[in-house]
Design an enzyme around this catalytic site. Structure first.
Site, PDB file in Angstrom:
ATOM      1  N   HIS A  14       0.826  -1.215   0.000  1.00 23.11           N
ATOM      2  CA  HIS A  14       0.000   0.000   0.000  1.00 23.11           C
ATOM      3  C   HIS A  14       0.860   1.266   0.000  1.00 23.11           C
ATOM      4  CE1 HIS A  14       0.923  -1.236   4.069  1.00 23.11           C
ATOM      5  NE2 HIS A  14       0.720  -0.010   4.496  1.00 23.11           N
ATOM      6  N   HIS A 103      27.521  -1.091 -12.000  1.00 22.03           N
ATOM      7  CA  HIS A 103      28.464  -1.767 -11.105  1.00 22.03           C
ATOM      8  C   HIS A 103      27.927  -3.067 -10.505  1.00 22.03           C
ATOM      9  CE1 HIS A 103      31.002   2.099 -10.175  1.00 22.03           C
ATOM     10  NE2 HIS A 103      30.917   1.824 -11.456  1.00 22.03           N
ATOM     11  N   ARG A 137      35.962  -5.229 -14.087  1.00 23.08           N
ATOM     12  CA  ARG A 137      36.330  -5.519 -12.702  1.00 23.08           C
ATOM     13  C   ARG A 137      35.111  -5.835 -11.822  1.00 23.08           C
ATOM     14  NH1 ARG A 137      35.921  -0.061 -13.188  1.00 23.08           N
ATOM     15  NH2 ARG A 137      35.184   1.175 -11.421  1.00 23.08           N
TER      16      ARG A 137
END
Ligand code: RB5
Length: 148
Positions: A14, A103, A137
């Site tokens: 809600h 990321h 990375r």
């Protein structure tokens, strides 16, 4: 980039209902196919009852991404992140929405319906759906999240 020919699920309690309805209208206008998993009004409900079905479906690969909303965004995010393949990100501005994709390869965005401007939420969801994971990375970091 979320493929608009696929179904995009959205769920809230809600506390997130009004933002869900606002986002839904905008997303449909932009050509997305939406699966609304509730709730259907501002009547008080328990957020896990609406977030679990969405998160379980994304976890199983039925949907690729999803949008969840509660008052603070916290309960929804906590519920969704119980699933091994879910990376649900609580976001409150556009930069957060961008970074959770770049990321963290987030597959669910959790929004705090009572704390963000609705037009900002539209922009955040748009960024979330159109931003690619950076890879590089970040791949091994994301892989390590589920390694417990
Ligand atoms: C409901 O009042 C509220 O607790 C819920 O929407 C959410 O903020 C929980 O984390």
């Amino acid at each position: 980039m979320f493929d608009k020919s696929k179904i995009l699920p959205i769920a809230s309690d809600h506390g997130g209902y009004e933002l869900k309805e606002f986002l839904k209208k905008n997303l449909i206008k932009e050509g997305y196919k939406i699966k609304d998993l509730g709730t259907g009004s501002t009547e008080s409900v328990d957020y896990p009852d609406y977030i679990h079905p969405l998160a379980k479906s994304v976890n199983e690969g039925i949907y690729e991404m999803g949008i969840i909303i509660c008052g603070s965004g916290n309960g929804s995010q906590m519920t969704a992140n119980k699933y091994i393949n879910i990376r649900a990100a609580l976001c409150w501005n556009e930069e957060q929405a961008y970074l959770c994709r770049r990321h963290n390869d987030a597959n669910i965005i959790s929004l705090p319906g009572r704390f963000i401007d609705f037009n900002t939420a539209v922009k955040m969801v748009n960024i979330f759906l159109t931003t690619e994971f950076e890879g590089g990375r970040h791949i091994k970091r994301v892989e390590k999240i589920s390694r417990i």
